[in-house]
Design an enzyme around this catalytic site. Structure first.
Site, PDB file in Angstrom:
ATOM      1  CG  ASN A   1      -1.668   1.620   1.621  1.00  0.00           C
ATOM      2  OD1 ASN A   1      -1.543   2.336   0.623  1.00  0.00           O
ATOM      3  ND2 ASN A   1      -2.235   1.272   2.533  1.00  0.00           N
ATOM      4  CE  LYS A  53       0.156   2.894   5.137  1.00  0.00           C
ATOM      5  NZ  LYS A  53      -0.118   3.609   6.189  1.00  0.00           N
ATOM      6  CG  HIS A  56      -5.535   1.843   5.905  1.00  0.00           C
ATOM      7  ND1 HIS A  56      -5.560   2.525   6.530  1.00  0.00           N
ATOM      8  CD2 HIS A  56      -4.340   0.852   5.084  1.00  0.00           C
ATOM      9  CE1 HIS A  56      -4.205   2.794   6.795  1.00  0.00           C
ATOM     10  NE2 HIS A  56      -3.315   1.648   5.834  1.00  0.00           N
ATOM     11  CD  GLU A  65      -2.324   5.655   6.998  1.00  0.00           C
ATOM     12  OE1 GLU A  65      -2.934   5.183   5.773  1.00  0.00           O
ATOM     13  OE2 GLU A  65      -1.595   5.337   7.377  1.00  0.00           O
ATOM     14  CD  GLU A 114      -2.808  -2.461   7.023  1.00  0.00           C
ATOM     15  OE1 GLU A 114      -2.257  -2.433   6.751  1.00  0.00           O
ATOM     16  OE2 GLU A 114      -4.115  -1.571   7.121  1.00  0.00           O
ATOM     17  N   GLY A 153       2.950   1.729  10.716  1.00  0.00           N
ATOM     18  CA  GLY A 153       4.196   3.401  11.077  1.00  0.00           C
ATOM     19  C   GLY A 153       4.985   3.670  11.655  1.00  0.00           C
ATOM     20  CB  SER A 166       5.892  -1.934  12.215  1.00  0.00           C
ATOM     21  OG  SER A 166       4.965  -0.713  12.171  1.00  0.00           O
TER      22      SER A 166
HETATM   23  O1  13P Z   1      -0.630   0.666   6.761  1.00  0.00           O
HETATM   24  C1  13P Z   1      -0.012   0.036   6.523  1.00  0.00           C
HETATM   25  C2  13P Z   1      -0.675  -0.815   5.254  1.00  0.00           C
HETATM   26  O2  13P Z   1      -1.702  -0.985   4.740  1.00  0.00           O
HETATM   27  C3  13P Z   1       0.340  -0.695   7.105  1.00  0.00           C
HETATM   28  O3  13P Z   1       1.106   0.677   7.035  1.00  0.00           O
HETATM   29  P1  13P Z   1       3.385   0.488   7.620  1.00  0.00           P
HETATM   30  O4  13P Z   1       3.880  -0.888   6.510  1.00  0.00           O
HETATM   31  O5  13P Z   1       4.302   1.611   7.414  1.00  0.00           O
HETATM   32  O6  13P Z   1       3.227   0.361   8.955  1.00  0.00           O
END
Ligand code: 13P
Length: 245
Positions: free
Chosen positions: A8, A10, A92, A94, A162, A168, A207
């Protein structure tokens, strides 16, 4: 079950970032797992061109629940299908947090994705506070119940667990915690889809790096990963893919 490793991106990547997909083709070759790259909308079509003939599928990071209409700024699942996307990440955290995207909205989008012949990657996961209160599994179950539409089967839906606090941050749940949530997701999928629930892939995200991937993939009911930051560099993403095979 054949593992699925999805990246992803983003809101990262300009046309020059397609070089990472080119590099990935050389690094992974005929890896014995499914690979998906989900760049921002602007790069989906170019990424599809770039992966022609390679064992890498392309996905998007969201879509609208309706097929067309007066929805300024949105993109439909059919539009994504037309340019060659095969997967769509939905729900997601976010987006759930920033845009108050609720479970019912995620379910509506997932139904549209299935209608367009694409595969949904439905994300669920608890916040730090919810985990500290001992509610992680209840939160995840409620999100799943509300976010999975009646159109879902093991061939058009993947789940991604997740934990919000692991995204992150470099923090990862213990393998035991991951196993506990994944087995409860499996249970819920079996309740909902019967035997077919056993075939739905459940990805872990938060992560994931080349160094921790192998241990995570060894946990039962972990059928792959949804990778954020570490999917942006081909060498790091390839390390995760190779840990899965
Ligand atoms: O949100 C994520 C994948 O959709 C995970 O992000 P990270 O791998 O950067 O922690």
């Amino acid at each position: 079950m054949r593992k699925l490793i999805a990246g992803n991106w983003k809101m990262n990547g300009l046309a020059s970032s397609l070089a990472e997909i080119e590099a990935l083709k050389g690094l992974t070759g005929e890896a014995a797992c499914d690979i998906v790259v989900c760049p921002p909308f602007t790069l989906v079509e170019k990424a599809v061109e770039c992966t022609k003939g390679a064992a890498i599928a392309v996905g998007a990071q969201d879509c609208h629940a309706q097929a067309a209409g007066a929805y300024t700024g949105d993109v439909s699942a059919g539009m994504l299908a037309e340019i060659g996307a095969r997967f769509v990440i939905l729900g997601h955290s976010e987006r759930r947090l920033a845009y108050k995207e609720m479970d019912a909205a995620v379910a509506g989008k997932a139904a549209a994705v299935h209608e367009a012949g694409l595969t949904s990657i439905i994300c669920v996961g608890e916040t730090r506070a919810e985990r500290d209160e001992g509610r992680a599994i209840d939160v995840v179950r409620a999100q799943l119940e509300g976010s999975i539409p009646d159109t879902a089967t093991s061939s058009n839906m993947t789940i991604a667990y997740e934990p919000v606090w692991a995204i992150g941050t470099g923090l990862v749940p213990t393998l035991e915690q991951i196993g506990e949530v994944h087995s409860s997701i499996r249970h819920m999928l079996e309740e909902r889809l019967g035997d077919d629930g056993r075939r739905v892939r459940i990805l872990y995200g938060g992560s994931v790096k080349a160094q921790n991937a192998k241990a995570i993939f060894g946990v039962s009911n972990v059928d792959g990963a949804l990778v954020g930051g570490a999917s942006l560099k081909a060498s790091e993403f390839a390390g995760i893919i190779l840990a899965a095979v």
